[in-house]
Write a protein that holds these residues in place. Structure first.
Motif, PDB file in Angstrom:
ATOM      1  N   LYS A  66      30.982 -56.264  -9.413  1.00 30.69           N
ATOM      2  CA  LYS A  66      29.623 -56.368  -9.586  1.00 30.69           C
ATOM      3  C   LYS A  66      29.035 -55.042  -9.677  1.00 30.69           C
ATOM      4  O   LYS A  66      29.410 -53.895  -9.076  1.00 30.69           O
ATOM      5  N   SER A  68      24.602 -53.057 -10.115  1.00 29.65           N
ATOM      6  CA  SER A  68      23.240 -53.076 -10.361  1.00 29.65           C
ATOM      7  C   SER A  68      22.686 -51.681 -10.877  1.00 29.65           C
ATOM      8  O   SER A  68      23.360 -50.807 -10.702  1.00 29.65           O
ATOM      9  N   ASP A  70      18.759 -49.571 -11.383  1.00 27.69           N
ATOM     10  CA  ASP A  70      17.213 -49.625 -11.271  1.00 27.69           C
ATOM     11  C   ASP A  70      16.794 -48.096 -11.920  1.00 27.69           C
ATOM     12  O   ASP A  70      17.153 -47.080 -11.200  1.00 27.69           O
ATOM     13  N   GLN A 106      15.678 -52.885 -14.882  1.00 28.26           N
ATOM     14  CA  GLN A 106      16.520 -53.274 -13.774  1.00 28.26           C
ATOM     15  C   GLN A 106      17.374 -54.177 -14.071  1.00 28.26           C
ATOM     16  O   GLN A 106      17.308 -55.178 -14.643  1.00 28.26           O
ATOM     17  N   SER A 107      18.463 -54.158 -13.156  1.00 27.94           N
ATOM     18  CA  SER A 107      19.527 -55.217 -13.551  1.00 27.94           C
ATOM     19  C   SER A 107      20.409 -55.455 -12.137  1.00 27.94           C
ATOM     20  O   SER A 107      20.623 -54.465 -11.536  1.00 27.94           O
ATOM     21  N   ASN A 108      20.708 -56.704 -11.960  1.00 24.90           N
ATOM     22  CA  ASN A 108      21.799 -56.993 -11.009  1.00 24.90           C
ATOM     23  C   ASN A 108      22.782 -57.802 -11.484  1.00 24.90           C
ATOM     24  O   ASN A 108      23.489 -58.569 -10.913  1.00 24.90           O
ATOM     25  N   ASP A 109      23.157 -57.491 -12.742  1.00 20.13           N
ATOM     26  CA  ASP A 109      24.081 -58.353 -13.577  1.00 20.13           C
ATOM     27  C   ASP A 109      25.005 -57.274 -14.200  1.00 20.13           C
ATOM     28  O   ASP A 109      24.812 -57.216 -15.495  1.00 20.13           O
TER      29      ASP A 109
END
Length: 191
Positions: A66, A68, A70, A106-109
């Motif tokens: 995983k 992320s 920013d 922005q990404s959390n994937d």
């Protein structure tokens, strides 16, 4: 005695494994992190410009596969190679930097293929418009910096967007609607 030694050894291995498997956050190195954009100009040539000020963090959890990101781009740092054109690009028809001084991703994937991150799915906000985009990671390497000894990650990533979708459609289709965004980042691990 042997059992205590084995317990201590396994405990140490557990601590080391947990430390290696823990998520790591990296802060962008201002001297080696830039965003470029490329578009076709009147069918004559592909023009390439860049933003000189890009900040942000990337977190990678290798064990969980995983991650992320920013990232913030100072839109006023646009560098076309021409002072006159820099002002034109910052104007209301394009970046409108007085009203929208930054662009963000922005990404959390973070997408992994095997053990390597290959993409980041997230949201690009540009001129106040937010759209989903996928940054394809074309290069990624994490290791000790050869000059400082600090843990570093470096990567290149790219995506394509349509500028008309971000309220920057002036002169389309003569000036190309398709814009390729390229990001080069080098980042130091936060302690």
């Amino acid at each position: 005695m042997k059992s205590k030694l084995l317990i201590a050894l396994f405990a140490t291995i557990g601590v080391v494994t947990a430390a290696v498997a823990a998520p790591a956050t990296y802060t962008a190195d201002a001297n080696h992190t830039f965003a470029q954009f490329e578009y076709n100009h009147l069918g004559f040539s592909n023009q390439t410009s860049r933003f000189n000020t890009v900040t942000g963090t990337v977190t990678i959890d290798q064990a969980a596969k995983k991650g992320s990101a920013d990232i913030t781009i100072d839109a006023k740092s646009v560098d076309t190679g021409s002072t006159l054109f820099n002002g034109h690009i910052q104007g209301e028809d394009f970046l409108s930097t007085t009203e929208f001084p930054t662009a963000t991703f922005q990404s959390n994937d973070m997408i992994f293929k095997g053990n390597k991150p290959v993409a980041l799915k997230g949201t690009l906000t540009l001129k106040g418009v937010s759209k989903p985009v996928t940054l394809k990671i074309t290069n990624l390497d994490c290791k000790k910096h050869p000059m400082t000894g600090v843990d570093y990650c470096g990567a290149n990533a790219e995506t394509k967007v349509k500028r008309t979708e971000f309220n920057m459609g002036k002169y389309a289709p003569y000036v190309g609607d398709d814009v390729t965004i390229l990001i080069a980042i080098e980042a130091a691990k936060k302690e």
